[in-house]
Design a protein around this motif. Structure first.
Motif, PDB file in Angstrom:
ATOM      1  N   PRO A 114       0.828  -1.198   0.000  1.00  0.00           N
ATOM      2  CA  PRO A 114       0.000   0.000   0.000  1.00  0.00           C
ATOM      3  C   PRO A 114       0.867   1.254   0.000  1.00  0.00           C
ATOM      4  O   PRO A 114       2.045   1.225   0.356  1.00  0.00           O
ATOM      5  CB  PRO A 114      -0.791  -0.125   1.305  1.00  0.00           C
ATOM      6  CG  PRO A 114       0.105  -0.921   2.200  1.00  0.00           C
ATOM      7  CD  PRO A 114       0.839  -1.890   1.300  1.00  0.00           C
ATOM      8  N   GLY A 115       0.275   2.396  -0.399  1.00  0.00           N
ATOM      9  CA  GLY A 115       0.976   3.669  -0.279  1.00  0.00           C
ATOM     10  C   GLY A 115       1.959   3.926  -1.397  1.00  0.00           C
ATOM     11  O   GLY A 115       1.739   3.587  -2.545  1.00  0.00           O
ATOM     12  N   ASN A 116       3.109   4.523  -1.044  1.00  0.00           N
ATOM     13  CA  ASN A 116       4.089   5.013  -2.005  1.00  0.00           C
ATOM     14  C   ASN A 116       4.950   3.868  -2.531  1.00  0.00           C
ATOM     15  O   ASN A 116       5.976   3.507  -1.960  1.00  0.00           O
ATOM     16  CB  ASN A 116       4.962   6.080  -1.337  1.00  0.00           C
ATOM     17  CG  ASN A 116       5.810   6.826  -2.342  1.00  0.00           C
ATOM     18  OD1 ASN A 116       6.129   6.309  -3.404  1.00  0.00           O
ATOM     19  ND2 ASN A 116       6.169   8.050  -2.015  1.00  0.00           N
ATOM     20  N   ARG A 117       4.542   3.274  -3.657  1.00  0.00           N
ATOM     21  CA  ARG A 117       5.278   2.140  -4.212  1.00  0.00           C
ATOM     22  C   ARG A 117       6.622   2.562  -4.799  1.00  0.00           C
ATOM     23  O   ARG A 117       7.583   1.804  -4.761  1.00  0.00           O
ATOM     24  CB  ARG A 117       4.440   1.434  -5.276  1.00  0.00           C
ATOM     25  CG  ARG A 117       3.239   0.704  -4.707  1.00  0.00           C
ATOM     26  CD  ARG A 117       2.512  -0.075  -5.797  1.00  0.00           C
ATOM     27  NE  ARG A 117       1.412  -0.837  -5.254  1.00  0.00           N
ATOM     28  CZ  ARG A 117       0.184  -0.344  -5.058  1.00  0.00           C
ATOM     29  NH1 ARG A 117      -0.073   0.906  -5.378  1.00  0.00           N
ATOM     30  NH2 ARG A 117      -0.764  -1.098  -4.550  1.00  0.00           N
ATOM     31  N   SER A 118       6.696   3.763  -5.380  1.00  0.00           N
ATOM     32  CA  SER A 118       7.956   4.192  -5.987  1.00  0.00           C
ATOM     33  C   SER A 118       9.054   4.313  -4.932  1.00  0.00           C
ATOM     34  O   SER A 118      10.205   3.934  -5.166  1.00  0.00           O
ATOM     35  CB  SER A 118       7.763   5.524  -6.720  1.00  0.00           C
ATOM     36  OG  SER A 118       7.309   6.531  -5.843  1.00  0.00           O
ATOM     37  N   LYS A 119       8.712   4.807  -3.764  1.00  0.00           N
ATOM     38  CA  LYS A 119       9.676   4.871  -2.669  1.00  0.00           C
ATOM     39  C   LYS A 119      10.071   3.462  -2.251  1.00  0.00           C
ATOM     40  O   LYS A 119      11.233   3.188  -1.941  1.00  0.00           O
ATOM     41  CB  LYS A 119       9.082   5.629  -1.483  1.00  0.00           C
ATOM     42  CG  LYS A 119      10.039   5.785  -0.307  1.00  0.00           C
ATOM     43  CD  LYS A 119       9.397   6.569   0.822  1.00  0.00           C
ATOM     44  CE  LYS A 119      10.348   6.697   2.008  1.00  0.00           C
ATOM     45  NZ  LYS A 119       9.718   7.448   3.129  1.00  0.00           N
ATOM     46  N   GLY A 120       9.094   2.541  -2.271  1.00  0.00           N
ATOM     47  CA  GLY A 120       9.378   1.161  -1.912  1.00  0.00           C
ATOM     48  C   GLY A 120      10.365   0.513  -2.850  1.00  0.00           C
ATOM     49  O   GLY A 120      11.191  -0.310  -2.434  1.00  0.00           O
ATOM     50  N   VAL A 121      10.313   0.847  -4.148  1.00  0.00           N
ATOM     51  CA  VAL A 121      11.247   0.271  -5.121  1.00  0.00           C
ATOM     52  C   VAL A 121      12.670   0.699  -4.806  1.00  0.00           C
ATOM     53  O   VAL A 121      13.609  -0.116  -4.817  1.00  0.00           O
ATOM     54  CB  VAL A 121      10.866   0.688  -6.554  1.00  0.00           C
ATOM     55  CG1 VAL A 121      11.891   0.163  -7.547  1.00  0.00           C
ATOM     56  CG2 VAL A 121       9.477   0.182  -6.902  1.00  0.00           C
ATOM     57  N   ARG A 122      12.855   1.966  -4.512  1.00  0.00           N
ATOM     58  CA  ARG A 122      14.195   2.476  -4.196  1.00  0.00           C
ATOM     59  C   ARG A 122      14.732   1.870  -2.906  1.00  0.00           C
ATOM     60  O   ARG A 122      15.947   1.690  -2.751  1.00  0.00           O
ATOM     61  CB  ARG A 122      14.144   4.003  -4.072  1.00  0.00           C
ATOM     62  CG  ARG A 122      13.770   4.720  -5.370  1.00  0.00           C
ATOM     63  CD  ARG A 122      14.979   4.944  -6.249  1.00  0.00           C
ATOM     64  NE  ARG A 122      14.632   5.614  -7.492  1.00  0.00           N
ATOM     65  CZ  ARG A 122      15.526   6.103  -8.347  1.00  0.00           C
ATOM     66  NH1 ARG A 122      16.815   6.008  -8.086  1.00  0.00           N
ATOM     67  NH2 ARG A 122      15.133   6.675  -9.469  1.00  0.00           N
ATOM     68  N   MET A 123      13.821   1.582  -1.968  1.00  0.00           N
ATOM     69  CA  MET A 123      14.237   0.918  -0.735  1.00  0.00           C
ATOM     70  C   MET A 123      14.573  -0.545  -0.970  1.00  0.00           C
ATOM     71  O   MET A 123      15.436  -1.123  -0.316  1.00  0.00           O
ATOM     72  CB  MET A 123      13.114   1.020   0.309  1.00  0.00           C
ATOM     73  CG  MET A 123      12.858   2.416   0.831  1.00  0.00           C
ATOM     74  SD  MET A 123      11.396   2.469   1.905  1.00  0.00           S
ATOM     75  CE  MET A 123      11.889   1.328   3.191  1.00  0.00           C
ATOM     76  N   LYS A 124      13.881  -1.163  -1.941  1.00  0.00           N
ATOM     77  CA  LYS A 124      14.008  -2.600  -2.148  1.00  0.00           C
ATOM     78  C   LYS A 124      15.213  -2.976  -2.995  1.00  0.00           C
ATOM     79  O   LYS A 124      15.797  -4.047  -2.814  1.00  0.00           O
ATOM     80  CB  LYS A 124      12.732  -3.124  -2.804  1.00  0.00           C
ATOM     81  CG  LYS A 124      12.686  -4.634  -2.983  1.00  0.00           C
ATOM     82  CD  LYS A 124      11.337  -5.106  -3.471  1.00  0.00           C
ATOM     83  CE  LYS A 124      11.098  -4.759  -4.920  1.00  0.00           C
ATOM     84  NZ  LYS A 124       9.878  -5.422  -5.454  1.00  0.00           N
ATOM     85  N   LEU A 125      15.604  -2.115  -3.952  1.00  0.00           N
ATOM     86  CA  LEU A 125      16.639  -2.482  -4.923  1.00  0.00           C
ATOM     87  C   LEU A 125      17.752  -1.437  -4.989  1.00  0.00           C
ATOM     88  O   LEU A 125      17.491  -0.230  -4.889  1.00  0.00           O
ATOM     89  CB  LEU A 125      16.016  -2.624  -6.313  1.00  0.00           C
ATOM     90  CG  LEU A 125      14.976  -3.739  -6.510  1.00  0.00           C
ATOM     91  CD1 LEU A 125      14.346  -3.613  -7.878  1.00  0.00           C
ATOM     92  CD2 LEU A 125      15.608  -5.107  -6.341  1.00  0.00           C
ATOM     93  N   ASN A 126      18.960  -1.925  -5.190  1.00  0.00           N
ATOM     94  CA  ASN A 126      20.102  -1.078  -5.506  1.00  0.00           C
ATOM     95  C   ASN A 126      20.698  -1.546  -6.833  1.00  0.00           C
ATOM     96  O   ASN A 126      20.566  -2.722  -7.203  1.00  0.00           O
ATOM     97  CB  ASN A 126      21.180  -1.167  -4.414  1.00  0.00           C
ATOM     98  CG  ASN A 126      20.751  -0.497  -3.124  1.00  0.00           C
ATOM     99  OD1 ASN A 126      20.158   0.574  -3.148  1.00  0.00           O
ATOM    100  ND2 ASN A 126      21.040  -1.140  -2.002  1.00  0.00           N
TER     101      ASN A 126
END
Length: 279
Positions: A114-126
């Protein structure tokens, strides 16, 4: 079993009944692409072998649409579910496969986040920048749903120095909501809604986007078990197997569902219902 409904209630026996007069097995095709682990077997089919075939089909479509001079330098998977697909795609195209994204294993899936998925992508992957720098990269993912994750992936690839970014999806365009348990509630939230692949590529910021054909996707599974003649593919086709779903175009393409009957109306003949155990 196909058509079987199981009712679980506190302090009562498990009750099961076949609820359809002529049930047949129609597994969800999305399970084989996204949700199931590669080491799983479903309906007599190896998910891993299915995904390898998906990679072969995608490579064939790249060659069909772009020709041998496609300009791809390297194939990079979006971890983790697309790795077998990307590996076989790279092998079939005779192009190097590289690990360009490293996953933070303490962050959940952005597709169901839920919520801000784009922020989640940056948190999830480098990114491993050396694998992107000055290269034309082909990103391979299992699906493109809302497009938030894919947009961030393209942006991260360009930030890492990619000269060009191509994107292929092992699934066809997801155009319709799901009513059987996946968190897709309306058509308008989907990036493929009323868009062509060219328009989707522009929205993602990619140079081009290619999607798997639905017939090819189903053939990847059916090839390994010819008895699976039909699939639940409503998110791609808009055909709902229960024949009781309509989409409301005035309400964002949200599905209209029939009223849910009570458990007795749905399953039980009160005269045959198992008795509760004695206290």
């Amino acid at each position: 079993e196909p058509g079987e409904c199981v009712l679980l209630r506190p302090r009562r026996p498990v009750f099961a009944r076949i609820c359809h007069p002529a049930p047949r097995l129609m597994p969800c095709i999305f399970e084989y692409v996204y949700f199931s682990r590669p080491d799983s077997y479903m309906n007599g089919v190896s998910v891993y072998e299915t995904q390898l075939r998906m990679g072969e089909k995608l490579a064939a479509k790249v060659l069909s649409e772009c020709g041998p001079d496609h300009g791809i330098d390297v194939v990079i998977a979006v971890p983790d579910t697309s790795r077998p697909i990307a590996l076989q795609c790279a092998y079939s195209l005779n192009i190097p496969y590289r690990e360009g994204f490293i996953k933070n294993r303490y962050v959940g899936r952005t597709f169901i986040m839920p919520g801000n998925r784009s922020k989640g992508v940056r948190m999830k992957l480098n990114t491993i920048k050396s694998e992107f720098h000055n290269r034309a990269v082909l990103l391979v993912d299992d699906s493109i749903v809302r497009g938030t994750t894919s947009t961030e992936l393209v942006s991260m690839a360009r930030d890492a120095g990619a000269r060009k970014v191509f994107f292929i999806s092992a699934s066809p365009e997801v155009r319709y909501p799901n009513v059987y348990g996946i968190n897709i509630s309306s058509s308008t939230e989907l990036i493929a809604h009323n868009r062509t692949p060219t328009a989707i590529a522009a929205k993602l910021g990619a140079d081009w986007v290619i999607f798997q054909n639905l017939d090819d996707l189903e053939d990847c599974v059916r090839h390994l078990n010819p008895r699976l003649t039909h699939f639940e593919n409503s998110v791609f086709s808009g055909n709902y197997i229960t024949n009781d779903v309509t989409l409301d175009p005035l309400n964002g393409g949200k599905p209209s569902l029939p009223s849910v009957p009570s458990d007795h109306d749905l399953l039980l003949d009160p005269a045959r219902e198992p008795a509760a155990p004695a206290a």
